[in-house]
Design an enzyme around this catalytic site. Structure first.
Site, short mmCIF file in Angstrom:
data_model
loop_
_atom_site.label_atom_id
_atom_site.label_comp_id
_atom_site.label_asym_id
_atom_site.label_seq_id
_atom_site.Cartn_x
_atom_site.Cartn_y
_atom_site.Cartn_z
CB SER A 1 78.79 -18.89 13.04
OG SER A 1 79.61 -19.15 11.92
CE LYS B 1 82.44 -21.35 9.01
NZ LYS B 1 81.74 -21.90 10.18
CB SER B 2 77.74 -23.00 4.63
OG SER B 2 78.89 -23.52 5.23
CB SER C 1 89.80 -19.57 9.31
OG SER C 1 88.61 -18.88 9.00
N1 LIG Z 1 87.01 -30.62 15.51
C1 LIG Z 1 86.29 -29.85 14.68
N2 LIG Z 1 86.29 -28.50 14.84
C2 LIG Z 1 85.57 -27.74 13.98
N3 LIG Z 1 84.84 -28.21 12.93
C3 LIG Z 1 84.83 -29.55 12.75
C4 LIG Z 1 85.54 -30.42 13.60
N4 LIG Z 1 85.34 -31.70 13.18
C5 LIG Z 1 84.55 -31.65 12.10
N5 LIG Z 1 84.24 -30.36 11.83
C6 LIG Z 1 83.47 -29.97 10.64
O1 LIG Z 1 84.42 -29.42 9.74
C7 LIG Z 1 84.08 -28.11 9.34
C8 LIG Z 1 85.22 -27.13 9.61
O2 LIG Z 1 86.23 -27.31 8.66
P1 LIG Z 1 87.18 -26.09 8.30
O3 LIG Z 1 88.06 -26.57 7.20
O4 LIG Z 1 86.36 -24.89 8.05
O5 LIG Z 1 88.00 -25.89 9.66
S1 LIG Z 1 89.33 -25.06 9.90
O6 LIG Z 1 89.17 -23.77 9.22
O7 LIG Z 1 90.46 -25.80 9.35
O8 LIG Z 1 89.43 -24.90 11.36
C9 LIG Z 1 82.90 -27.68 10.18
O9 LIG Z 1 82.01 -27.17 9.21
P2 LIG Z 1 81.09 -25.88 9.47
O10 LIG Z 1 80.03 -26.37 10.40
O11 LIG Z 1 80.56 -25.55 8.12
O12 LIG Z 1 81.92 -24.76 10.04
C10 LIG Z 1 82.39 -28.95 10.84
O13 LIG Z 1 81.27 -29.44 10.15
N1 LIG Z 2 70.78 -14.77 10.09
C1 LIG Z 2 71.23 -15.99 9.78
N2 LIG Z 2 72.27 -16.14 8.93
C2 LIG Z 2 72.76 -17.37 8.64
N3 LIG Z 2 72.26 -18.53 9.15
C3 LIG Z 2 71.21 -18.44 10.01
C4 LIG Z 2 70.67 -17.17 10.37
N4 LIG Z 2 69.66 -17.39 11.24
C5 LIG Z 2 69.57 -18.71 11.40
N5 LIG Z 2 70.49 -19.36 10.66
C6 LIG Z 2 70.64 -20.83 10.61
O1 LIG Z 2 71.91 -21.17 11.19
C7 LIG Z 2 72.43 -22.32 10.55
C8 LIG Z 2 73.83 -22.00 10.07
O2 LIG Z 2 74.40 -23.17 9.53
P1 LIG Z 2 75.60 -23.12 8.51
O3 LIG Z 2 75.38 -22.08 7.48
O4 LIG Z 2 75.85 -24.52 8.05
O5 LIG Z 2 76.80 -22.61 9.45
P2 LIG Z 2 78.36 -22.78 9.24
O6 LIG Z 2 78.65 -22.85 7.76
O7 LIG Z 2 78.96 -21.55 9.88
O8 LIG Z 2 78.75 -24.04 9.96
C9 LIG Z 2 71.49 -22.69 9.42
O9 LIG Z 2 70.63 -23.74 9.87
C10 LIG Z 2 70.70 -21.41 9.20
O10 LIG Z 2 69.38 -21.64 8.71
#
Ligand SMILES: Nc1ncnc2c1ncn2[C@@H]1O[C@H](COP(=O)(O)OS(=O)(=O)O)[C@@H](OP(=O)(O)O)[C@H]1O
Ligand SMILES: Nc1ncnc2c1ncn2[C@@H]1O[C@H](COP(=O)(O)OP(=O)(O)O)[C@@H](O)[C@H]1O
EC number: 2.7.1.25
Length: 196
Positions: free
Chosen positions: A36, A38-39, A106
């Site tokens: 989405s 976040k990072s 979360s």
């Molecule tokens: N089953 C499943 N569901 C969601 N996400 C998954 C899963 N398996 C691995 N991942 C990876 O782990 C990151 C999410 O970890 P979190 O600690 O943020 O999850 S939680 O808050 O405990 O639900 C999440 O990172 P982000 O992409 O940065 O959100 C994923 O890369």
């Molecule tokens: N407006 C925006 N804000 C944040 N990320 C964006 C946006 N538009 C496009 N993106 C892209 O969406 C992706 C988000 O990845 P990431 O930050 O790792 O998400 P998350 O931490 O929620 O898993 C990145 O590749 C980023 O370049």
């Protein structure tokens, strides 16, 4: 308080740190689907805060799960424990005078409520990074959605596990068709009056 444990108050208090550092401490809690944004947003916000001399530190899902929370998976029980521990760590950072930036899927309202209770309502700002599943799946930053659709990852948020959107987030961001800089600016605008 557990039996035989006595809380020790140190002379240097949070309010002393806030005074010396020149700003309040609190948690910015980013929630949203994987991919989405976040990072990405948390990283840029931290950079701006750091470069303007603020004490700040980011906690991120993937990073915490390879260290402190190694061994926890993605069942509802494990996610709850994952988030409980992170909330306790975030609270320590707040007591240490930091702006703590936490980026975790979360997904459940109840678990985020637990996080807020641990941190304390006045120190907790929930930021909903609202990017629809379709868009996150299109981005598929880490190739996880493809694997989840193929049944290679169980309990994947949005595909085979629920995501419950916040009802009253402190800040609601939509990232689709927005530049990263615009999304970051929305958070900085939100922070403006808190850091006067
Ligand atoms: N089953 C499943 N569901 C969601 N996400 C998954 C899963 N398996 C691995 N991942 C990876 O782990 C990151 C999410 O970890 P979190 O600690 O943020 O999850 S939680 O808050 O405990 O639900 C999440 O990172 P982000 O992409 O940065 O959100 C994923 O890369
Ligand atoms: N407006 C925006 N804000 C944040 N990320 C964006 C946006 N538009 C496009 N993106 C892209 O969406 C992706 C988000 O990845 P990431 O930050 O790792 O998400 P998350 O931490 O929620 O898993 C990145 O590749 C980023 O370049």
């Amino acid at each position: 308080m557990s039996k035989n444990i006595v809380f020790h108050n140190y002379d240097v208090q949070r309010k002393d740190r806030n005074t010396t550092y020149g700003h309040p401490s609190f948690v910015l809690w980013f929630t949203g689907l994987s991919g989405s944004g976040k990072s990405t947003i948390a990283n840029q916000v931290e950079k701006v805060l750091f470069e303007s001399g603020k004490k700040c530190y980011s906690l991120d899902g993937d990073n915490i799960r390879t260290g402190l929370n190694k061994g926890l998976g993605f069942t509802e029980t494990d996610r709850r424990e994952n988030l409980r521990r992170i909330a306790e760590v975030a609270k320590l950072f707040v007591n240490a005078g930091n702006i703590c930036i936490a980026a975790f899927v979360s997904p459940l309202i109840e678990d985020r409520k637990q996080v807020e209770e641990i941190i304390g309502t006045t120190d907790f700002y929930e930021i909903f990074v609202d990017t629809h599943l379709e868009e996150c799946e299109k981005r598929d930053v880490k190739g996880l959605y493809k694997k989840a659709r193929a049944g290679e990852i169980r309990n994947f948020t949005g595909i085979s596990a629920p995501y419950e959107a916040p009802k009253h987030p402190a800040l609601h961001i939509q990232t689709k068709n927005k530049k990263i800089t615009e999304s970051v600016q929305e958070v900085l605008n939100f922070l403006n009056d808190k850091l006067q």
